[in-house]
Write a protein that holds these residues in place. Structure first.
Motif, PDB file in Angstrom:
ATOM      1  N   MET A  77       0.837  -1.208   0.000  1.00 54.99           N
ATOM      2  CA  MET A  77       0.000   0.000   0.000  1.00 54.99           C
ATOM      3  C   MET A  77       0.866   1.251   0.000  1.00 54.99           C
ATOM      4  SD  MET A  77      -2.980   1.345   0.022  1.00 54.99           S
ATOM      5  CE  MET A  77      -3.898   2.770   0.527  1.00 54.99           C
ATOM      6  N   GLN A  78       1.928   1.225   0.850  1.00 54.53           N
ATOM      7  CA  GLN A  78       2.808   2.396   0.934  1.00 54.53           C
ATOM      8  C   GLN A  78       3.504   2.638  -0.391  1.00 54.53           C
ATOM      9  OE1 GLN A  78       5.463   2.414   4.254  1.00 54.53           O
ATOM     10  NE2 GLN A  78       6.639   4.139   3.511  1.00 54.53           N
ATOM     11  N   ASP A  79       3.975   1.552  -1.052  1.00 59.31           N
ATOM     12  CA  ASP A  79       4.651   1.712  -2.337  1.00 59.31           C
ATOM     13  C   ASP A  79       3.693   2.304  -3.372  1.00 59.31           C
ATOM     14  OD1 ASP A  79       6.919   0.705  -1.254  1.00 59.31           O
ATOM     15  OD2 ASP A  79       6.602  -1.352  -2.004  1.00 59.31           O
ATOM     16  N   THR A  80       2.450   1.862  -3.336  1.00 58.62           N
ATOM     17  CA  THR A  80       1.465   2.392  -4.278  1.00 58.62           C
ATOM     18  C   THR A  80       1.249   3.872  -4.059  1.00 58.62           C
ATOM     19  OG1 THR A  80       0.346   0.260  -4.378  1.00 58.62           O
ATOM     20  CG2 THR A  80      -0.906   2.191  -5.108  1.00 58.62           C
ATOM     21  N   LEU A  81       1.106   4.266  -2.810  1.00 58.32           N
ATOM     22  CA  LEU A  81       0.908   5.679  -2.501  1.00 58.32           C
ATOM     23  C   LEU A  81       2.095   6.512  -2.936  1.00 58.32           C
ATOM     24  CD1 LEU A  81      -0.777   5.428   1.020  1.00 58.32           C
ATOM     25  CD2 LEU A  81      -1.818   6.252  -1.089  1.00 58.32           C
ATOM     26  N   LEU A  82       3.316   5.966  -2.749  1.00 62.09           N
ATOM     27  CA  LEU A  82       4.500   6.713  -3.153  1.00 62.09           C
ATOM     28  C   LEU A  82       4.513   6.942  -4.657  1.00 62.09           C
ATOM     29  CD1 LEU A  82       7.238   5.011  -0.916  1.00 62.09           C
ATOM     30  CD2 LEU A  82       6.250   7.291  -0.644  1.00 62.09           C
ATOM     31  N   ALA A 140      -7.971  14.883   0.485  1.00 59.23           N
ATOM     32  CA  ALA A 140      -8.160  14.567   1.902  1.00 59.23           C
ATOM     33  C   ALA A 140      -7.983  13.070   2.154  1.00 59.23           C
ATOM     34  CB  ALA A 140      -9.555  15.024   2.353  1.00 59.23           C
ATOM     35  N   TRP A 141      -8.533  12.267   1.223  1.00 61.21           N
ATOM     36  CA  TRP A 141      -8.364  10.811   1.363  1.00 61.21           C
ATOM     37  C   TRP A 141      -6.893  10.426   1.265  1.00 61.21           C
ATOM     38  CZ3 TRP A 141      -6.282   7.530  -2.339  1.00 61.21           C
ATOM     39  CH2 TRP A 141      -6.306   6.165  -2.024  1.00 61.21           C
ATOM     40  N   LEU A 142      -6.184  10.997   0.293  1.00 60.04           N
ATOM     41  CA  LEU A 142      -4.781  10.658   0.115  1.00 60.04           C
ATOM     42  C   LEU A 142      -3.956  11.103   1.318  1.00 60.04           C
ATOM     43  CD1 LEU A 142      -2.569   9.495  -1.661  1.00 60.04           C
ATOM     44  CD2 LEU A 142      -2.383  11.719  -2.794  1.00 60.04           C
ATOM     45  N   ALA A 143      -4.256  12.288   1.872  1.00 58.89           N
ATOM     46  CA  ALA A 143      -3.535  12.762   3.062  1.00 58.89           C
ATOM     47  C   ALA A 143      -3.747  11.810   4.233  1.00 58.89           C
ATOM     48  CB  ALA A 143      -4.012  14.162   3.429  1.00 58.89           C
ATOM     49  N   PHE A 144      -4.972  11.315   4.383  1.00 54.65           N
ATOM     50  CA  PHE A 144      -5.265  10.370   5.464  1.00 54.65           C
ATOM     51  C   PHE A 144      -4.466   9.085   5.281  1.00 54.65           C
ATOM     52  CE2 PHE A 144      -7.715   6.673   6.875  1.00 54.65           C
ATOM     53  CZ  PHE A 144      -7.811   6.932   8.234  1.00 54.65           C
ATOM     54  N   GLU A 145      -4.436   8.569   4.039  1.00 54.82           N
ATOM     55  CA  GLU A 145      -3.715   7.327   3.787  1.00 54.82           C
ATOM     56  C   GLU A 145      -2.211   7.495   3.998  1.00 54.82           C
ATOM     57  OE1 GLU A 145      -4.794   4.341   3.276  1.00 54.82           O
ATOM     58  OE2 GLU A 145      -6.906   4.930   3.335  1.00 54.82           O
ATOM     59  N   HIS A 148      -0.784   9.634   5.995  1.00 59.78           N
ATOM     60  CA  HIS A 148      -0.571   9.746   7.444  1.00 59.78           C
ATOM     61  C   HIS A 148      -0.673   8.379   8.114  1.00 59.78           C
ATOM     62  CE1 HIS A 148      -0.657  11.442  11.460  1.00 59.78           C
ATOM     63  NE2 HIS A 148      -1.763  10.731  11.704  1.00 59.78           N
ATOM     64  N   ARG A 149      -1.608   7.557   7.646  1.00 59.84           N
ATOM     65  CA  ARG A 149      -1.831   6.245   8.266  1.00 59.84           C
ATOM     66  C   ARG A 149      -0.619   5.341   8.112  1.00 59.84           C
ATOM     67  NH1 ARG A 149      -3.755   1.398   6.671  1.00 59.84           N
ATOM     68  NH2 ARG A 149      -4.112   2.114   4.530  1.00 59.84           N
ATOM     69  N   VAL A 150       0.079   5.464   6.959  1.00 61.38           N
ATOM     70  CA  VAL A 150       1.248   4.590   6.748  1.00 61.38           C
ATOM     71  C   VAL A 150       2.556   5.317   7.047  1.00 61.38           C
ATOM     72  CG1 VAL A 150       0.014   3.244   5.022  1.00 61.38           C
ATOM     73  CG2 VAL A 150       1.383   5.202   4.288  1.00 61.38           C
ATOM     74  N   ASN A 151       2.427   6.519   7.648  1.00 65.49           N
ATOM     75  CA  ASN A 151       3.621   7.302   8.030  1.00 65.49           C
ATOM     76  C   ASN A 151       4.545   7.572   6.847  1.00 65.49           C
ATOM     77  OD1 ASN A 151       2.950   7.422  10.828  1.00 65.49           O
ATOM     78  ND2 ASN A 151       3.624   5.277  11.021  1.00 65.49           N
ATOM     79  N   ALA A 152       3.970   7.939   5.719  1.00 63.96           N
ATOM     80  CA  ALA A 152       4.749   8.215   4.509  1.00 63.96           C
ATOM     81  C   ALA A 152       4.585   9.677   4.114  1.00 63.96           C
ATOM     82  CB  ALA A 152       4.303   7.307   3.362  1.00 63.96           C
ATOM     83  N   HIS A 153       5.690  10.288   3.707  1.00 67.88           N
ATOM     84  CA  HIS A 153       5.674  11.640   3.166  1.00 67.88           C
ATOM     85  C   HIS A 153       4.872  12.623   4.037  1.00 67.88           C
ATOM     86  CE1 HIS A 153       7.702  11.302  -0.755  1.00 67.88           C
ATOM     87  NE2 HIS A 153       7.217  10.074  -0.789  1.00 67.88           N
ATOM     88  N   PRO A 154       5.316  12.895   5.237  1.00 68.61           N
ATOM     89  CA  PRO A 154       4.551  13.821   6.096  1.00 68.61           C
ATOM     90  C   PRO A 154       4.418  15.219   5.497  1.00 68.61           C
ATOM     91  CG  PRO A 154       6.735  13.355   7.017  1.00 68.61           C
ATOM     92  CD  PRO A 154       6.522  12.382   5.911  1.00 68.61           C
ATOM     93  N   ALA A 155       5.426  15.671   4.745  1.00 64.56           N
ATOM     94  CA  ALA A 155       5.347  17.002   4.142  1.00 64.56           C
ATOM     95  C   ALA A 155       4.251  17.041   3.074  1.00 64.56           C
ATOM     96  CB  ALA A 155       6.693  17.386   3.532  1.00 64.56           C
ATOM     97  N   LEU A 194       0.880  17.041   4.796  1.00 62.20           N
ATOM     98  CA  LEU A 194       0.566  18.365   5.334  1.00 62.20           C
ATOM     99  C   LEU A 194       0.152  19.320   4.222  1.00 62.20           C
ATOM    100  CD1 LEU A 194       0.485  20.368   7.689  1.00 62.20           C
ATOM    101  CD2 LEU A 194       2.933  20.816   7.272  1.00 62.20           C
ATOM    102  N   ALA A 195       0.872  19.257   3.096  1.00 62.12           N
ATOM    103  CA  ALA A 195       0.533  20.136   1.966  1.00 62.12           C
ATOM    104  C   ALA A 195      -0.873  19.840   1.450  1.00 62.12           C
ATOM    105  CB  ALA A 195       1.557  19.959   0.850  1.00 62.12           C
ATOM    106  N   LEU A 196      -1.234  18.559   1.414  1.00 62.66           N
ATOM    107  CA  LEU A 196      -2.576  18.195   0.963  1.00 62.66           C
ATOM    108  C   LEU A 196      -3.646  18.711   1.913  1.00 62.66           C
ATOM    109  CD1 LEU A 196      -1.897  14.539  -0.225  1.00 62.66           C
ATOM    110  CD2 LEU A 196      -2.628  16.439  -1.665  1.00 62.66           C
ATOM    111  N   VAL A 197      -3.376  18.633   3.210  1.00 65.41           N
ATOM    112  CA  VAL A 197      -4.336  19.124   4.203  1.00 65.41           C
ATOM    113  C   VAL A 197      -4.504  20.640   4.066  1.00 65.41           C
ATOM    114  CG1 VAL A 197      -4.739  19.474   6.669  1.00 65.41           C
ATOM    115  CG2 VAL A 197      -3.967  17.252   5.834  1.00 65.41           C
ATOM    116  N   VAL A 198      -3.386  21.355   3.913  1.00 59.08           N
ATOM    117  CA  VAL A 198      -3.450  22.815   3.756  1.00 59.08           C
ATOM    118  C   VAL A 198      -4.230  23.175   2.493  1.00 59.08           C
ATOM    119  CG1 VAL A 198      -2.076  24.879   3.326  1.00 59.08           C
ATOM    120  CG2 VAL A 198      -1.351  23.239   5.077  1.00 59.08           C
ATOM    121  N   ALA A 199      -3.928  22.481   1.397  1.00 58.93           N
ATOM    122  CA  ALA A 199      -4.633  22.764   0.148  1.00 58.93           C
ATOM    123  C   ALA A 199      -6.121  22.472   0.283  1.00 58.93           C
ATOM    124  CB  ALA A 199      -4.028  21.943  -0.986  1.00 58.93           C
TER     125      ALA A 199
END
Length: 410
Positions: free
Chosen positions: A1-6, A306-311, A313-320, A323-328
């Motif tokens: 899942m993490q690799d897919t998100l990356l 928002a969904w992508l930011a949640f995912e 965060h859930r897998v602890n990947a790419h915190p920056a 955060l950018a997705l949440v701000v946007a």
């Protein structure tokens, strides 16, 4: 899942940020446009008596509020104008409305033209061709039948024509849903998507527009482009009228006047039909611009972000990135709410119609997908082609649309 998100996070991030940026720009353009328009209008303050005006009103059927809308054109402060109403059939129900208008405003010069001649695929333009020969004045104002205006409308929209470099004046419109739920959704299409998009384009210097709500031009300018006859086989007649005027090296002026229009579609099928027609019309005149519209559907992309930011965060990947997705997402939703507050036609219904925004944006995305295909649209019960037909010898026979038919791509 993490690799897919990356692998997939950058494209959704760009879409989310682009949608949020568009929403913010729409708010800014809406805030500054009034001040800029007022400054431009001061350039055109009349220094002499207004030129007499012929108002051309192509009609088709007794639309809701037709009498009230036409009556606003009879209550003008302009000292010399006439209104010429036209229908294509002697049994058109709009005729009775015009007779009522003539009785209610005997001081106004209101003419009725009944002429069944068809000059091309665009029946509205055919009506205008039949009307124009009865006009007595040298300035024409063409306005759709569902438009209501203020008393100083004619004076203000015609004032820029005193400048010989101005070829055509047009104006935006504010919509009000008068037929229940789906008409209110339709009003948001105009107020919160169409109008802000025009204002953003105008803020960046574009004048490639012309709206059926108002087109004011001199008779000589119309003759210079070949008259209404040049538009008889085009769908986007208002856009092309202004475009052909610009070919004469004359300017298009966007008036600060904002008129009002009614949205009367009370079913999803009727609303889908009308708005898909508009989107196919946009596609017919600007394919690149149509393709880029996907970034203007704010809330679907915000939800995706928002969904992508949640995912992430859930897998602890790419915190920056998360955060950018949440701000946007926050910026985009906030701007969308502010735009709703700025552009809503009725302030007292602000909170009630706020809940319609997700429906509006999701429906618009689906209509954009449908508008990407198809070569015909349905207009006033008649199926017409999207692309212009240039064969001057073609005789057009209107093809009635089925009662529940929408543009199906044939």
């Amino acid at each position: 899942m993490q690799d897919t998100l990356l692998r997939i996070d950058w494209l959704p991030m760009m879409l989310v940020c682009g949608a949020a940026l568009y929403a913010v720009m729409a708010v800014l353009a809406s805030l500054v446009s009034a001040a800029r328009a007022a400054a431009r209008e001061r350039r055109f303050l009349p220094t002499r008596a207004p030129t007499p005006v012929s108002v051309l009103k192509p009609l088709c059927g007794a639309e809701p509020r037709l009498f009230d809308n036409l009556a606003t054109f009879c209550e003008q402060t302009h000292p010399c104008f006439e209104m010429i109403c036209g229908v294509s059939s002697a049994d058109d129900s709009a005729i009775a409305i015009v007779h009522r208008l003539q009785a209610a405003y005997p001081q106004c010069r209101i003419s009725l033209v009944v002429d069944p001649r068809v000059h091309g695929t665009n029946l509205k333009v055919s009506n205008l061709i039949n009307l124009a020969q009865w006009a007595h004045h040298d300035v024409f104002v063409i306005a759709d039948s569902d438009i209501a205006v203020e008393a100083d409308y004619l004076e203000r929209v015609c004032a820029p024509l005193a400048d010989p470099q101005v070829g055509v004046v047009t104006c935006l419109y504010r919509a009000k849903g008068i037929a229940g739920f789906w008409s209110r959704v339709g009003a948001q299409f105009i107020n919160e998507w169409f109008v802000p998009s025009v204002r953003i384009a105008h803020a960046f210097g574009s004048t490639r527009f012309g709206f059926g709500a108002t087109l004011a031009l001199r008779r000589s300018t119309l003759a210079g482009i070949g008259g209404f006859e040049r538009l008889r086989n085009t769908l986007a007649d208002d856009y092309w009228l202004a475009g052909h005027v610009r070919e004469l090296n004359l300017q298009t002026v966007l008036s600060p006047v904002v008129v009002e229009t009614d949205v009367t579609e009370y079913t999803l099928a009727a609303l889908w039909d009308r708005e898909t027609r508009w989107l196919r019309t946009i596609r017919s005149v600007n394919r690149t611009g149509f393709a880029a519209l996907f970034v203007t559907f704010t809330l679907p992309w915000i939800a995706c972000g928002a969904w992508l930011a949640f995912e992430l965060h859930r897998v602890n990947a790419h915190p920056a990135v998360s955060l950018a997705l949440v701000v946007a997402a926050v910026a985009g939703v906030s701007a969308r709410v502010v735009l709703h507050a700025l552009m809503g036609a009725e302030r007292r219904l602000l909170w009630r119609d706020l809940a319609l925004m997700p429906v509006r944006d999701a429906l618009l995305f689906a209509q954009w997908m449908a508008g990407s295909f198809g070569s015909t649209v349905v207009w006033r019960g008649v199926r017409v082609p999207v692309e212009a037909r240039d064969n001057a010898t073609t005789v057009f026979r209107p093809e009635p649309a089925k009662a529940l038919e929408v543009s199906d791509g044939r």
